[in-house]
Design a protein around this motif. Structure first.
Motif, PDB file in Angstrom:
ATOM      1  N   PHE A  32       0.826  -1.217   0.000  1.00 36.29           N
ATOM      2  CA  PHE A  32       0.000   0.000   0.000  1.00 36.29           C
ATOM      3  C   PHE A  32       0.859   1.265   0.000  1.00 36.29           C
ATOM      4  CE2 PHE A  32      -3.177  -3.132   1.334  1.00 36.29           C
ATOM      5  CZ  PHE A  32      -4.156  -2.831   0.403  1.00 36.29           C
ATOM      6  N   ILE A  33       2.012   1.198   0.661  1.00 36.95           N
ATOM      7  CA  ILE A  33       2.927   2.358   0.686  1.00 36.95           C
ATOM      8  C   ILE A  33       3.449   2.633  -0.732  1.00 36.95           C
ATOM      9  CG2 ILE A  33       5.218   3.076   1.481  1.00 36.95           C
ATOM     10  CD1 ILE A  33       4.566   1.637   4.153  1.00 36.95           C
ATOM     11  N   SER A  34       3.798   1.563  -1.417  1.00 40.58           N
ATOM     12  CA  SER A  34       4.313   1.705  -2.775  1.00 40.58           C
ATOM     13  C   SER A  34       3.212   2.219  -3.716  1.00 40.58           C
ATOM     14  CB  SER A  34       4.833   0.345  -3.237  1.00 40.58           C
ATOM     15  OG  SER A  34       5.764   0.491  -4.250  1.00 40.58           O
ATOM     16  N   GLU A  35       1.982   1.683  -3.536  1.00 39.63           N
ATOM     17  CA  GLU A  35       0.845   2.142  -4.349  1.00 39.63           C
ATOM     18  C   GLU A  35       0.550   3.617  -4.120  1.00 39.63           C
ATOM     19  OE1 GLU A  35      -1.290   0.298  -6.669  1.00 39.63           O
ATOM     20  OE2 GLU A  35       0.660  -0.700  -6.564  1.00 39.63           O
ATOM     21  N   ALA A  36       0.833   4.098  -2.900  1.00 38.04           N
ATOM     22  CA  ALA A  36       0.590   5.518  -2.580  1.00 38.04           C
ATOM     23  C   ALA A  36       1.721   6.413  -3.106  1.00 38.04           C
ATOM     24  CB  ALA A  36       0.448   5.698  -1.075  1.00 38.04           C
ATOM     25  N   GLU A  37       2.678   5.794  -3.779  1.00 40.95           N
ATOM     26  CA  GLU A  37       3.791   6.519  -4.401  1.00 40.95           C
ATOM     27  C   GLU A  37       4.755   7.150  -3.387  1.00 40.95           C
ATOM     28  OE1 GLU A  37       2.724   8.830  -7.805  1.00 40.95           O
ATOM     29  OE2 GLU A  37       1.671   7.137  -8.699  1.00 40.95           O
ATOM     30  N   ASN A 232      -0.445  12.448  12.908  1.00 42.76           N
ATOM     31  CA  ASN A 232      -1.388  11.371  12.586  1.00 42.76           C
ATOM     32  C   ASN A 232      -2.106  11.713  11.274  1.00 42.76           C
ATOM     33  OD1 ASN A 232      -3.408   9.541  12.368  1.00 42.76           O
ATOM     34  ND2 ASN A 232      -4.212   9.815  14.447  1.00 42.76           N
ATOM     35  N   PHE A 233      -1.682  11.082  10.178  1.00 43.69           N
ATOM     36  CA  PHE A 233      -2.266  11.375   8.864  1.00 43.69           C
ATOM     37  C   PHE A 233      -3.562  10.607   8.619  1.00 43.69           C
ATOM     38  CE2 PHE A 233       1.929  13.117   8.226  1.00 43.69           C
ATOM     39  CZ  PHE A 233       1.704  14.200   7.382  1.00 43.69           C
ATOM     40  N   LEU A 234      -3.935   9.706   9.536  1.00 50.19           N
ATOM     41  CA  LEU A 234      -5.204   8.974   9.366  1.00 50.19           C
ATOM     42  C   LEU A 234      -6.395   9.843   9.792  1.00 50.19           C
ATOM     43  CD1 LEU A 234      -6.336   6.271   8.426  1.00 50.19           C
ATOM     44  CD2 LEU A 234      -5.901   5.341  10.703  1.00 50.19           C
ATOM     45  N   LEU A 235      -6.113  10.831  10.650  1.00 47.90           N
ATOM     46  CA  LEU A 235      -7.188  11.717  11.125  1.00 47.90           C
ATOM     47  C   LEU A 235      -7.830  12.417   9.925  1.00 47.90           C
ATOM     48  CD1 LEU A 235      -5.901  13.574  14.329  1.00 47.90           C
ATOM     49  CD2 LEU A 235      -7.750  11.884  14.136  1.00 47.90           C
ATOM     50  N   GLY A 236      -9.131  12.285   9.806  1.00 49.90           N
ATOM     51  CA  GLY A 236      -9.846  12.969   8.722  1.00 49.90           C
ATOM     52  C   GLY A 236      -9.802  12.225   7.399  1.00 49.90           C
ATOM     53  N   GLN A 237      -9.137  11.066   7.350  1.00 50.77           N
ATOM     54  CA  GLN A 237      -9.077  10.281   6.100  1.00 50.77           C
ATOM     55  C   GLN A 237      -9.952   9.042   6.242  1.00 50.77           C
ATOM     56  OE1 GLN A 237      -7.631  11.353   3.436  1.00 50.77           O
ATOM     57  NE2 GLN A 237      -6.523  13.085   4.349  1.00 50.77           N
ATOM     58  N   PRO A 238     -10.517   8.541   5.140  1.00 50.44           N
ATOM     59  CA  PRO A 238     -11.421   7.395   5.240  1.00 50.44           C
ATOM     60  C   PRO A 238     -10.699   6.063   5.498  1.00 50.44           C
ATOM     61  CG  PRO A 238     -11.187   8.087   2.955  1.00 50.44           C
ATOM     62  CD  PRO A 238     -10.474   9.109   3.786  1.00 50.44           C
ATOM     63  N   ASP A 239      -9.452   5.937   5.047  1.00 56.02           N
ATOM     64  CA  ASP A 239      -8.760   4.651   5.210  1.00 56.02           C
ATOM     65  C   ASP A 239      -7.237   4.846   5.134  1.00 56.02           C
ATOM     66  OD1 ASP A 239      -8.288   5.066   2.507  1.00 56.02           O
ATOM     67  OD2 ASP A 239      -9.878   3.702   1.856  1.00 56.02           O
ATOM     68  N   ALA A 243      -4.635   7.929   3.903  1.00 51.62           N
ATOM     69  CA  ALA A 243      -3.684   8.559   4.842  1.00 51.62           C
ATOM     70  C   ALA A 243      -2.271   8.571   4.241  1.00 51.62           C
ATOM     71  CB  ALA A 243      -3.681   7.799   6.164  1.00 51.62           C
ATOM     72  N   LEU A 244      -1.908   7.474   3.578  1.00 50.90           N
ATOM     73  CA  LEU A 244      -0.581   7.403   2.956  1.00 50.90           C
ATOM     74  C   LEU A 244      -0.456   8.443   1.844  1.00 50.90           C
ATOM     75  CD1 LEU A 244      -0.280   3.498   2.777  1.00 50.90           C
ATOM     76  CD2 LEU A 244       0.965   5.009   4.334  1.00 50.90           C
ATOM     77  N   ARG A 245      -1.527   8.595   1.061  1.00 47.48           N
ATOM     78  CA  ARG A 245      -1.490   9.602  -0.023  1.00 47.48           C
ATOM     79  C   ARG A 245      -1.422  11.012   0.549  1.00 47.48           C
ATOM     80  NH1 ARG A 245      -5.265   6.013  -2.349  1.00 47.48           N
ATOM     81  NH2 ARG A 245      -7.003   7.343  -1.701  1.00 47.48           N
ATOM     82  N   ALA A 246      -2.121  11.242   1.671  1.00 49.97           N
ATOM     83  CA  ALA A 246      -2.094  12.570   2.306  1.00 49.97           C
ATOM     84  C   ALA A 246      -0.682  12.902   2.784  1.00 49.97           C
ATOM     85  CB  ALA A 246      -3.090  12.611   3.471  1.00 49.97           C
ATOM     86  N   TYR A 247      -0.002  11.888   3.311  1.00 51.69           N
ATOM     87  CA  TYR A 247       1.393  12.090   3.760  1.00 51.69           C
ATOM     88  C   TYR A 247       2.271  12.506   2.571  1.00 51.69           C
ATOM     89  CZ  TYR A 247       6.140  10.776   5.271  1.00 51.69           C
ATOM     90  OH  TYR A 247       7.494  10.771   5.541  1.00 51.69           O
ATOM     91  N   VAL A 248       2.158  11.757   1.469  1.00 47.83           N
ATOM     92  CA  VAL A 248       2.979  12.067   0.285  1.00 47.83           C
ATOM     93  C   VAL A 248       2.696  13.496  -0.194  1.00 47.83           C
ATOM     94  CG1 VAL A 248       3.400  11.455  -2.148  1.00 47.83           C
ATOM     95  CG2 VAL A 248       3.149   9.652  -0.436  1.00 47.83           C
ATOM     96  N   GLU A 249       1.413  13.825  -0.246  1.00 46.98           N
ATOM     97  CA  GLU A 249       1.023  15.169  -0.726  1.00 46.98           C
ATOM     98  C   GLU A 249       1.606  16.262   0.170  1.00 46.98           C
ATOM     99  OE1 GLU A 249      -3.129  14.960  -1.984  1.00 46.98           O
ATOM    100  OE2 GLU A 249      -3.270  17.034  -1.212  1.00 46.98           O
ATOM    101  N   ASP A 250       1.512  16.066   1.484  1.00 45.15           N
ATOM    102  CA  ASP A 250       1.998  17.094   2.416  1.00 45.15           C
ATOM    103  C   ASP A 250       3.524  17.213   2.410  1.00 45.15           C
ATOM    104  OD1 ASP A 250      -0.587  17.625   3.014  1.00 45.15           O
ATOM    105  OD2 ASP A 250      -0.418  17.279   5.176  1.00 45.15           O
ATOM    106  N   VAL A 251       4.207  16.086   2.206  1.00 42.60           N
ATOM    107  CA  VAL A 251       5.678  16.161   2.106  1.00 42.60           C
ATOM    108  C   VAL A 251       6.054  16.918   0.836  1.00 42.60           C
ATOM    109  CG1 VAL A 251       7.790  14.814   1.703  1.00 42.60           C
ATOM    110  CG2 VAL A 251       6.170  14.096   3.476  1.00 42.60           C
ATOM    111  N   LYS A 252       5.407  16.575  -0.265  1.00 43.98           N
ATOM    112  CA  LYS A 252       5.785  17.190  -1.545  1.00 43.98           C
ATOM    113  C   LYS A 252       5.456  18.677  -1.587  1.00 43.98           C
ATOM    114  CE  LYS A 252       6.021  13.107  -4.367  1.00 43.98           C
ATOM    115  NZ  LYS A 252       7.474  13.186  -4.553  1.00 43.98           N
ATOM    116  N   SER A 253       4.333  19.057  -0.960  1.00 46.15           N
ATOM    117  CA  SER A 253       3.943  20.479  -0.990  1.00 46.15           C
ATOM    118  C   SER A 253       4.708  21.291   0.053  1.00 46.15           C
ATOM    119  CB  SER A 253       2.438  20.603  -0.731  1.00 46.15           C
ATOM    120  OG  SER A 253       2.184  20.281   0.639  1.00 46.15           O
TER     121      SER A 253
END
Ligand code: KIV
Length: 264
Positions: A32-37, A232-239, A243-253
């Motif tokens: 799942f981590i790899s799928e989230a890029e 905690n990136f799971l807060l406010g995310q459905p699954d 949460a993994l995608r939110a982490y990637v987005e926040d690191v990149k931005s």
């Protein structure tokens, strides 16, 4: 996501594009981590604390990291895999090379070692033998007993200068990446500017080339008080994939880490 290599990470630094790293230990999460890029998965010796329940990373062995590296390798399709070298598995150059070989044969594409200029010869010998390396400076958890606890490092000018000088020495010795843990934001910014290799921060502020967190921490699975530098990136995310995608987005931005996750 394209398959990530050491060249991808180097090019990202040159282009000013940040990348995301997570410490993880098994095939399902690696998938799942790899799928989230997430570009890099670190099979960290933090597994001693979050998986095995120890107070420190010191009990972790090479065989255990090799076992988890092989599992991560089976799950991660495109992420780049770094394996941690455990406590005293690189105390001398001969054991470092032997143990690095075990981890590379288990599926690692790079090994990570904690410590400063004393490791220069080991980094050099690994580079000559085709073993990519990641240095780790600042708060190096395998030295917790020497530090007397998990404390921010490099707060005074002499210590900050020592960490900067170690970073330059290890880059010159052949290190391909550097993890900087729990150091003040201005020091991490200066080191990231001074090195041509990518610098991955954890508790090192927003100006490093990449960020790393322990998977369990970023999913809010921290039984005691969570360290200041995690979120905690799971807060406010459905699954979990979200949460993994939110982490990637926040690191990149650059949205993560914020000031509240960093040290002055
Ligand atoms: O062991 C680990 O997970 C690590 C990271 C926290 C950098 O070394």
């Amino acid at each position: 996501m394209r398959t990530i290599t050491i060249n991808t990470l180097q090019a990202m630094k040159q282009d000013g594009e940040k990348f995301a790293v997570l410490a993880a230990y098994d095939a399902t999460f690696a998938h799942f981590i790899s799928e989230a890029e997430v570009e890099v998965i670190l099979v960290g010796d933090s597994l001693g604390m979050v998986v095995q329940g120890h107070d420190t990373t010191i009990p972790v062995t090479v065989e255990q990291i090799a076992y988890h590296t092989a599992a991560v390798k089976r799950g991660a399709r495109r992420s780049f895999i770094i394996a941690d070298m455990p406590f005293m598995s690189y105390g001398d150059c001969g054991s470092a090379l032997r143990n690095a070989a075990t981890l590379m044969q288990a599926g690692a594409q790079m090994v990570k070692l904690e410590g400063g200029a004393w490791l220069a010869d080991t980094f050099h010998q690994m580079a000559e033998r085709g073993i990519p390396t990641c240095a780790h400076l600042g708060l190096t958890p395998q030295s917790v007993n020497k530090f007397g606890g998990y404390k921010v490092q490099g707060r005074d000018a002499d210590h900050a200068q020592q960490i900067l000088s170690d970073a330059i020495t290890l880059e010159q010795a052949g290190a391909d990446l550097l993890v900087l843990e729990c150091v003040p934001t201005p020091l991490a910014a200066e080191i990231s500017r001074s090195l041509s290799i990518p610098v991955i921060g954890i508790g090192a502020g927003p100006h490093t080339d990449a960020q790393v967190l322990v998977l369990y921490d970023m999913l809010g699975l921290t039984p005691s008080r969570a360290p200041k530098f995690t979120k905690n990136f799971l807060l406010g995310q459905p699954d979990i994939p979200a949460a993994l995608r939110a982490y990637v987005e926040d690191v990149k931005s650059g949205a993560f880490p914020a000031e509240e996750h960093s040290f002055k």
